[in-house]
Design an enzyme around this catalytic site. Sequence first.
Site, PDB file in Angstrom:
ATOM      1  CE  LYS A 103       2.368  -3.214  -3.937  1.00  0.00           C
ATOM      2  NZ  LYS A 103       2.321  -2.054  -2.621  1.00  0.00           N
ATOM      3  CE  LYS A 147      -1.361  -2.863  -2.147  1.00  0.00           C
ATOM      4  NZ  LYS A 147      -0.947  -1.417  -1.091  1.00  0.00           N
TER       5      LYS A 147
END
Length: 326
Positions: free
Chosen positions: A248, A195
Amino acid sequence: MYYPVFRPRRLRQNETLRRLVRETYLRLEDLIQPLFVVHGRGVRQEISSMPGCFHLSVDELAKEAKEVAAMGIPGIILFGLPTAKDAVGSEAYAEDGVVQQAVRAVKDTVSDLLVITDVCLCEYTSHGHCGVVERGQVKNDPTLELLARTALSHAESGVDMVAPSDMMDGRVTAIREVLDEEGFEDMPIMAYSAKYASAFYGPFREAADSAPQFGDRRTYQMDPANSDEALREVGLDLEEGADIVMVKPALPYLDILWRVKQEFGGPVAAYHVSGEYAMLKAAGRLGWIDEERVLMETLTSIKRAGADLILTYAAKEAARLLENRP
Protein backbone atom coordinates in the site's frame (compact mmCIF):
# COMPACT_ATOMS: atom_id res chain seq x y z
CA MET A 1 13.11 -3.67 -48.82
CA TYR A 2 13.09 -5.64 -45.57
CA TYR A 3 9.84 -7.25 -44.47
CA PRO A 4 9.62 -8.64 -40.92
CA VAL A 5 9.17 -12.36 -40.48
CA PHE A 6 7.70 -11.93 -37.00
CA ARG A 7 4.67 -9.66 -36.97
CA PRO A 8 3.19 -9.27 -33.46
CA ARG A 9 0.43 -7.13 -34.97
CA ARG A 10 -1.12 -10.25 -36.51
CA LEU A 11 -2.59 -11.12 -33.12
CA ARG A 12 -3.89 -7.59 -32.47
CA GLN A 13 -6.23 -7.32 -35.45
CA ASN A 14 -9.49 -7.69 -33.55
CA GLU A 15 -10.82 -8.13 -30.03
CA THR A 16 -11.27 -11.87 -30.37
CA LEU A 17 -7.61 -12.36 -31.24
CA ARG A 18 -6.52 -9.97 -28.52
CA ARG A 19 -8.55 -11.88 -25.90
CA LEU A 20 -7.15 -15.16 -27.19
CA VAL A 21 -3.57 -14.20 -26.32
CA ARG A 22 -4.28 -11.90 -23.35
CA GLU A 23 -1.92 -12.62 -20.46
CA THR A 24 -3.64 -10.87 -17.56
CA TYR A 25 -7.32 -10.87 -16.71
CA LEU A 26 -8.98 -8.67 -14.10
CA ARG A 27 -11.87 -10.54 -12.49
CA LEU A 28 -14.71 -9.68 -10.15
CA GLU A 29 -13.19 -12.16 -7.72
CA ASP A 30 -10.09 -9.95 -7.44
CA LEU A 31 -11.94 -6.96 -5.95
CA ILE A 32 -12.59 -5.81 -2.37
CA GLN A 33 -14.77 -2.74 -1.70
CA PRO A 34 -13.78 -0.49 1.24
CA LEU A 35 -16.67 1.07 3.17
CA PHE A 36 -16.87 3.72 5.92
CA VAL A 37 -19.35 3.24 8.76
CA VAL A 38 -20.61 5.88 11.21
CA HIS A 39 -23.08 6.00 14.07
CA GLY A 40 -26.70 7.00 13.53
CA ARG A 41 -29.50 5.87 11.24
CA GLY A 42 -30.30 6.73 7.66
CA VAL A 43 -26.88 8.32 7.11
CA ARG A 44 -25.55 8.26 3.56
CA GLN A 45 -23.26 11.27 3.15
CA GLU A 46 -20.91 11.54 0.18
CA ILE A 47 -17.24 12.16 0.98
CA SER A 48 -16.26 15.35 -0.84
CA SER A 49 -12.76 14.29 -1.89
CA MET A 50 -13.88 10.77 -2.88
CA PRO A 51 -16.89 11.07 -5.21
CA GLY A 52 -19.01 7.96 -5.14
CA CYS A 53 -17.88 6.99 -1.63
CA PHE A 54 -20.02 7.61 1.44
CA HIS A 55 -20.18 7.71 5.20
CA LEU A 56 -22.82 5.09 5.94
CA SER A 57 -24.70 4.36 9.13
CA VAL A 58 -24.98 0.70 10.07
CA ASP A 59 -28.42 0.28 8.48
CA GLU A 60 -27.30 1.93 5.24
CA LEU A 61 -24.07 -0.03 5.24
CA ALA A 62 -26.02 -3.29 5.41
CA LYS A 63 -27.95 -2.21 2.31
CA GLU A 64 -24.70 -1.29 0.56
CA ALA A 65 -23.19 -4.65 1.45
CA LYS A 66 -26.19 -6.40 -0.04
CA GLU A 67 -25.72 -4.45 -3.28
CA VAL A 68 -22.00 -5.23 -3.35
CA ALA A 69 -22.72 -8.93 -2.92
CA ALA A 70 -25.39 -8.87 -5.64
CA MET A 71 -22.82 -7.46 -8.07
CA GLY A 72 -20.57 -10.46 -7.47
CA ILE A 73 -17.86 -8.62 -5.53
CA PRO A 74 -16.64 -11.16 -2.99
CA GLY A 75 -15.84 -8.91 -0.04
CA ILE A 76 -15.72 -5.59 1.78
CA ILE A 77 -13.32 -4.03 4.26
CA LEU A 78 -14.74 -1.81 6.99
CA PHE A 79 -13.40 1.42 8.50
CA GLY A 80 -15.22 2.96 11.45
CA LEU A 81 -15.70 6.52 12.69
CA PRO A 82 -16.53 6.76 16.42
CA THR A 83 -18.71 9.34 18.12
CA ALA A 84 -15.97 10.13 20.65
CA LYS A 85 -12.19 9.71 20.67
CA ASP A 86 -9.68 9.32 23.47
CA ALA A 87 -5.95 8.83 23.90
CA VAL A 88 -6.12 5.03 23.64
CA GLY A 89 -8.85 4.64 21.00
CA SER A 90 -11.30 2.87 23.28
CA GLU A 91 -14.08 2.43 20.72
CA ALA A 92 -11.75 0.45 18.46
CA TYR A 93 -12.12 -2.53 20.80
CA ALA A 94 -15.51 -1.80 22.39
CA GLU A 95 -18.14 -4.52 22.11
CA ASP A 96 -20.68 -1.96 20.86
CA GLY A 97 -18.21 -0.08 18.65
CA VAL A 98 -19.46 1.05 15.27
CA VAL A 99 -17.42 -1.52 13.35
CA GLN A 100 -18.51 -4.32 15.66
CA GLN A 101 -22.14 -3.32 15.10
CA ALA A 102 -21.55 -3.13 11.36
CA VAL A 103 -20.01 -6.61 11.19
CA ARG A 104 -23.01 -8.13 12.93
CA ALA A 105 -25.46 -6.24 10.69
CA VAL A 106 -23.72 -7.23 7.47
CA LYS A 107 -23.41 -10.90 8.42
CA ASP A 108 -27.12 -10.91 9.34
CA THR A 109 -27.96 -9.41 5.93
CA VAL A 110 -25.57 -11.21 3.55
CA SER A 111 -23.89 -14.02 5.43
CA ASP A 112 -21.79 -15.22 2.49
CA LEU A 113 -20.15 -11.85 1.80
CA LEU A 114 -16.54 -11.80 3.03
CA VAL A 115 -16.23 -9.13 5.72
CA ILE A 116 -12.74 -7.83 6.55
CA THR A 117 -12.03 -5.26 9.24
CA ASP A 118 -9.22 -2.76 9.37
CA VAL A 119 -7.41 -3.15 12.69
CA CYS A 120 -5.90 0.17 13.68
CA LEU A 121 -6.38 2.95 16.22
CA CYS A 122 -5.92 6.14 14.20
CA GLU A 123 -9.65 6.71 13.54
CA TYR A 124 -10.36 6.33 17.27
CA THR A 125 -7.53 8.22 18.99
CA SER A 126 -7.76 11.89 19.91
CA HIS A 127 -4.20 12.44 18.66
CA GLY A 128 -4.80 10.64 15.35
CA HIS A 129 -1.83 8.30 15.56
CA CYS A 130 -1.97 4.53 15.08
CA GLY A 131 -0.71 3.69 18.56
CA VAL A 132 -0.25 4.72 22.16
CA VAL A 133 1.47 8.09 22.51
CA GLU A 134 3.79 8.83 25.43
CA ARG A 135 5.71 12.09 25.69
CA GLY A 136 5.08 12.86 22.03
CA GLN A 137 6.25 9.49 20.73
CA VAL A 138 4.24 6.61 19.31
CA LYS A 139 5.15 3.64 21.48
CA ASN A 140 5.31 0.28 19.78
CA ASP A 141 4.93 -2.37 22.49
CA PRO A 142 2.08 -0.80 24.53
CA THR A 143 0.14 -0.52 21.26
CA LEU A 144 0.29 -4.25 20.55
CA GLU A 145 -2.10 -5.16 23.37
CA LEU A 146 -4.71 -2.68 22.09
CA LEU A 147 -4.41 -3.94 18.53
CA ALA A 148 -4.85 -7.51 19.71
CA ARG A 149 -7.91 -6.50 21.75
CA THR A 150 -9.33 -4.78 18.67
CA ALA A 151 -8.80 -7.82 16.46
CA LEU A 152 -10.37 -10.08 19.08
CA SER A 153 -13.44 -7.84 19.39
CA HIS A 154 -13.88 -7.97 15.62
CA ALA A 155 -13.55 -11.76 15.64
CA GLU A 156 -16.16 -12.01 18.41
CA SER A 157 -18.49 -9.87 16.27
CA GLY A 158 -18.34 -12.42 13.46
CA VAL A 159 -15.82 -10.95 11.01
CA ASP A 160 -14.22 -13.24 8.42
CA MET A 161 -10.73 -11.69 8.35
CA VAL A 162 -8.78 -9.04 10.26
CA ALA A 163 -6.35 -6.66 8.60
CA PRO A 164 -3.87 -4.82 10.84
CA SER A 165 -2.76 -1.59 9.14
CA ASP A 166 -0.83 0.13 11.94
CA MET A 167 2.75 -0.90 11.00
CA MET A 168 3.81 -1.60 14.58
CA ASP A 169 6.59 -4.16 14.88
CA GLY A 170 5.31 -7.54 16.10
CA ARG A 171 1.60 -6.81 15.68
CA VAL A 172 0.89 -9.98 13.67
CA THR A 173 2.35 -12.16 16.44
CA ALA A 174 0.37 -10.30 19.11
CA ILE A 175 -2.89 -10.64 17.18
CA ARG A 176 -2.28 -14.27 16.21
CA GLU A 177 -1.55 -15.29 19.80
CA VAL A 178 -4.69 -13.67 21.20
CA LEU A 179 -6.93 -15.03 18.45
CA ASP A 180 -5.55 -18.54 18.93
CA GLU A 181 -5.90 -18.38 22.71
CA GLU A 182 -9.55 -17.36 22.39
CA GLY A 183 -10.50 -20.10 19.92
CA PHE A 184 -10.17 -18.13 16.69
CA GLU A 185 -7.24 -20.09 15.31
CA ASP A 186 -8.97 -20.28 11.90
CA MET A 187 -9.28 -16.50 11.60
CA PRO A 188 -7.05 -15.29 8.73
CA ILE A 189 -4.87 -12.19 9.03
CA MET A 190 -4.26 -9.90 6.07
CA ALA A 191 -1.31 -7.74 7.14
CA TYR A 192 -0.58 -4.32 5.68
CA SER A 193 3.03 -5.43 5.44
CA ALA A 194 4.63 -2.90 3.08
CA LYS A 195 2.66 0.22 3.95
CA TYR A 196 4.46 3.38 2.91
CA ALA A 197 4.33 6.85 4.47
CA SER A 198 2.57 8.12 1.40
CA ALA A 199 1.03 11.46 0.44
CA PHE A 200 -1.60 9.49 -1.49
CA TYR A 201 -3.62 8.92 1.70
CA GLY A 202 -4.93 12.48 1.92
CA PRO A 203 -8.58 11.88 0.96
CA PHE A 204 -8.80 8.84 3.25
CA ARG A 205 -7.78 10.98 6.21
CA GLU A 206 -10.75 13.21 5.49
CA ALA A 207 -13.01 10.19 5.05
CA ALA A 208 -11.84 8.49 8.26
CA ASP A 209 -11.14 11.69 10.23
CA SER A 210 -7.74 10.20 11.03
CA ALA A 211 -5.16 12.90 10.34
CA PRO A 212 -2.48 12.99 13.06
CA GLN A 213 -2.80 16.00 15.35
CA PHE A 214 0.98 16.41 15.53
CA GLY A 215 3.92 15.19 13.50
CA ASP A 216 3.44 12.49 10.90
CA ARG A 217 3.59 8.70 10.56
CA ARG A 218 7.08 8.35 9.15
CA THR A 219 8.42 6.75 12.34
CA TYR A 220 6.28 3.67 11.70
CA GLN A 221 5.21 3.68 8.05
CA MET A 222 7.84 2.92 5.42
CA ASP A 223 10.12 5.36 3.59
CA PRO A 224 8.90 5.61 -0.04
CA ALA A 225 12.51 5.38 -1.21
CA ASN A 226 13.00 1.85 0.16
CA SER A 227 12.47 -1.39 -1.70
CA ASP A 228 14.59 -4.05 0.03
CA GLU A 229 13.06 -3.06 3.36
CA ALA A 230 9.62 -3.99 2.00
CA LEU A 231 10.79 -7.57 1.50
CA ARG A 232 12.07 -7.68 5.07
CA GLU A 233 8.74 -6.37 6.38
CA VAL A 234 6.76 -8.91 4.35
CA GLY A 235 9.06 -11.74 5.44
CA LEU A 236 8.63 -10.82 9.10
CA ASP A 237 4.84 -10.72 8.84
CA LEU A 238 4.77 -14.12 7.15
CA GLU A 239 7.02 -15.57 9.86
CA GLU A 240 4.64 -14.14 12.47
CA GLY A 241 1.63 -15.84 10.89
CA ALA A 242 0.16 -13.48 8.30
CA ASP A 243 -1.96 -15.34 5.75
CA ILE A 244 -2.08 -12.53 3.17
CA VAL A 245 0.37 -9.64 2.85
CA MET A 246 -0.38 -6.25 1.37
CA VAL A 247 1.43 -3.49 -0.49
CA LYS A 248 0.00 0.00 0.00
CA PRO A 249 -0.33 2.20 -2.04
CA ALA A 250 -0.59 0.18 -5.24
CA LEU A 251 0.11 2.18 -8.39
CA PRO A 252 3.25 4.08 -7.28
CA TYR A 253 4.64 0.83 -5.84
CA LEU A 254 4.07 -1.70 -8.61
CA ASP A 255 7.77 -2.58 -8.45
CA ILE A 256 7.35 -3.51 -4.78
CA LEU A 257 4.28 -5.55 -5.57
CA TRP A 258 6.20 -7.43 -8.27
CA ARG A 259 9.16 -8.09 -5.99
CA VAL A 260 6.96 -9.34 -3.15
CA LYS A 261 5.08 -11.72 -5.41
CA GLN A 262 8.26 -13.05 -7.01
CA GLU A 263 10.06 -13.46 -3.68
CA PHE A 264 7.33 -15.07 -1.59
CA GLY A 265 4.73 -16.38 -4.03
CA GLY A 266 1.84 -16.48 -1.57
CA PRO A 267 -1.37 -14.42 -1.64
CA VAL A 268 -0.66 -10.70 -2.09
CA ALA A 269 -3.11 -7.83 -1.77
CA ALA A 270 -2.68 -4.31 -3.10
CA TYR A 271 -4.55 -1.23 -1.96
CA HIS A 272 -5.56 1.19 -4.71
CA VAL A 273 -5.73 4.07 -2.27
CA SER A 274 -7.84 7.19 -1.88
CA GLY A 275 -5.41 9.58 -3.57
CA GLU A 276 -5.13 7.35 -6.63
CA TYR A 277 -8.92 7.10 -6.76
CA ALA A 278 -9.46 10.84 -6.23
CA MET A 279 -7.03 11.84 -9.00
CA LEU A 280 -8.77 9.51 -11.42
CA LYS A 281 -12.16 10.96 -10.46
CA ALA A 282 -10.99 14.56 -10.73
CA ALA A 283 -9.37 14.09 -14.14
CA GLY A 284 -12.42 12.21 -15.36
CA ARG A 285 -14.79 14.97 -14.27
CA LEU A 286 -12.65 17.56 -16.03
CA GLY A 287 -12.71 15.50 -19.20
CA TRP A 288 -8.94 15.10 -19.25
CA ILE A 289 -9.06 11.30 -19.36
CA ASP A 290 -11.44 8.55 -20.35
CA GLU A 291 -12.19 7.64 -16.74
CA GLU A 292 -13.54 4.16 -17.36
CA ARG A 293 -10.65 3.08 -19.58
CA VAL A 294 -8.06 4.54 -17.21
CA LEU A 295 -9.69 2.80 -14.25
CA MET A 296 -9.59 -0.59 -15.92
CA GLU A 297 -6.04 -0.04 -17.19
CA THR A 298 -4.96 0.92 -13.67
CA LEU A 299 -6.54 -2.10 -11.99
CA THR A 300 -5.19 -4.43 -14.68
CA SER A 301 -1.69 -3.06 -14.13
CA ILE A 302 -2.00 -3.83 -10.41
CA LYS A 303 -3.11 -7.36 -11.20
CA ARG A 304 -0.32 -7.75 -13.77
CA ALA A 305 2.28 -6.68 -11.21
CA GLY A 306 1.31 -9.56 -8.93
CA ALA A 307 -1.78 -8.70 -6.87
CA ASP A 308 -4.20 -11.50 -6.08
CA LEU A 309 -6.60 -9.13 -4.31
CA ILE A 310 -7.19 -5.45 -5.07
CA LEU A 311 -8.79 -3.20 -2.48
CA THR A 312 -10.26 -0.30 -4.43
CA TYR A 313 -12.91 2.35 -3.86
CA ALA A 314 -13.86 1.79 -7.50
CA ALA A 315 -14.76 -1.90 -7.02
CA LYS A 316 -18.44 -1.34 -7.84
CA GLU A 317 -17.59 0.70 -10.92
CA ALA A 318 -15.11 -1.92 -12.07
CA ALA A 319 -17.71 -4.64 -11.48
CA ARG A 320 -20.17 -2.87 -13.77
CA LEU A 321 -17.54 -2.48 -16.47
CA LEU A 322 -16.47 -6.12 -16.17
CA GLU A 323 -20.08 -7.23 -16.49
CA ASN A 324 -20.42 -5.31 -19.78
CA ARG A 325 -17.01 -6.24 -21.17
CA PRO A 326 -17.16 -8.22 -24.43
